[in-house]
Design a protein around this motif. Sequence first.
Motif, PDB file in Angstrom:
ATOM      1  N   ASN A 171     -63.516  62.351-104.380  1.00  7.41           N
ATOM      2  CA  ASN A 171     -64.662  62.680-103.405  1.00  7.41           C
ATOM      3  C   ASN A 171     -63.810  62.411-101.746  1.00  7.41           C
ATOM      4  N   ARG A 172     -62.688  62.166-101.942  1.00  7.77           N
ATOM      5  CA  ARG A 172     -62.484  62.375-100.351  1.00  7.77           C
ATOM      6  C   ARG A 172     -61.346  63.589-100.016  1.00  7.77           C
ATOM      7  N   ASN A 173     -61.736  64.312 -98.947  1.00  7.36           N
ATOM      8  CA  ASN A 173     -60.867  65.193 -97.852  1.00  7.36           C
ATOM      9  C   ASN A 173     -59.370  64.783 -98.203  1.00  7.36           C
ATOM     10  N   VAL A 174     -58.439  66.032 -98.621  1.00  7.06           N
ATOM     11  CA  VAL A 174     -57.457  66.260 -99.224  1.00  7.06           C
ATOM     12  C   VAL A 174     -56.659  65.364 -98.197  1.00  7.06           C
ATOM     13  N   ASN A 175     -56.083  64.007 -98.049  1.00  5.86           N
ATOM     14  CA  ASN A 175     -54.939  63.384 -97.024  1.00  5.86           C
ATOM     15  C   ASN A 175     -55.608  62.913 -96.141  1.00  5.86           C
ATOM     16  N   GLU A 176     -57.065  63.623 -95.726  1.00  6.65           N
ATOM     17  CA  GLU A 176     -57.688  63.229 -94.228  1.00  6.65           C
ATOM     18  C   GLU A 176     -58.048  61.584 -94.380  1.00  6.65           C
ATOM     19  N   GLY A 177     -57.447  61.007 -93.187  1.00  7.64           N
ATOM     20  CA  GLY A 177     -57.770  59.302 -92.870  1.00  7.64           C
ATOM     21  C   GLY A 177     -57.188  58.500 -93.685  1.00  7.64           C
ATOM     22  N   PHE A 178     -55.737  59.166 -94.679  1.00  8.37           N
ATOM     23  CA  PHE A 178     -55.203  59.078 -95.882  1.00  8.37           C
ATOM     24  C   PHE A 178     -53.913  57.994 -94.939  1.00  8.37           C
TER      25      PHE A 178
END
Length: 335
Positions: A227-234
């Motif tokens: 459910n997280r946006n792709v690579n955002e905050g990863f």
Amino acid sequence: MVSALEMAQFCCACSSQSSPLTFIPNSSFNFRSFTCSTTRFLSIGTSSRRPLSLTANLASVHSAEASGVDRRDKKILLEVKDLTAVISESKQQILNGVNLLVCEGDGADEVTAVYIVHAVMGKNGSGKSTFSKVLVGHPDYEVTGGTVEFKGENLLEMDPEERSLAGLFMSFQSPIEIPGVSNIDFLNMAYNARRRKLGLPELGPIEFYGYISPKLDIVNMKTDFLNRNVNEGFSGGERKRNEILQLAVLGADLAILDEIDSGLDVDALKDVAKAVNSLFNLTNSVLIITHYLRLLEYIKPTYIHIMEGGKIVKTGDISMAKVLEQEGYKAISKA
């Protein structure tokens, strides 16, 4: 590592009858930092097929002999002959006659299987990453000579998204963020684009969730990751795991992994290597680009290729990487 860049606009068509997701870069977008696996289902708004003027050297050494690969009774996945390429803008020569043969695995079944892993090593600036980007159709580079066949087809005549849909996957060193696009939506669209290419029915959200959930275990990730946006905050490790998750979902015939070990701690490296190893079968292969022996201790290579001056100059086994680790490239040059 390339820093995250300003993101582009997305035009998404979500119905099963619509065309694949269209990606329209803004003026500051840099293709090189955008994950190549995205091109599996993106039509790049600024790209257009350019005619290639290629000349093949009929007197050239066969790629199998030049790259030291045993091709007997094996089905060829990728055959590169005398490939040359320049930087599109400056026309600086980078590749100077690359020869490489990549075949499918060997064996009657999974018990007797011999999986094929190629590793390309070399000093910075030797042409390793350029070679991988040329294979996937990166617009920063222009092919000036040679031939490349992928599963018997002329790879150089395909657009980047066609190469992806044909089964070629590349994991970049620095995948960037895609704000507003969740991992599960991203992967669902990518997977359905591949299914359309194969003439298979698309999967709806519920069916796709059932398909992808077990694959999260392969990369040691929890379901809320979807459910997280792709690579955002990863973190760096999460981005690399996400790349391998894409590979697990899309099931490529040839995976090009460009320095997937960079920026990983020991635990993350083991998880990523374990995931890659679990994806091997008798009909696919992996091309790894790396500087370090440590990755190759977890993903055992069949062949080690040394690049120098824009071409492969030596091919051997894992012992060559061990010599590099201890003595550097001078030892290889003298051998």
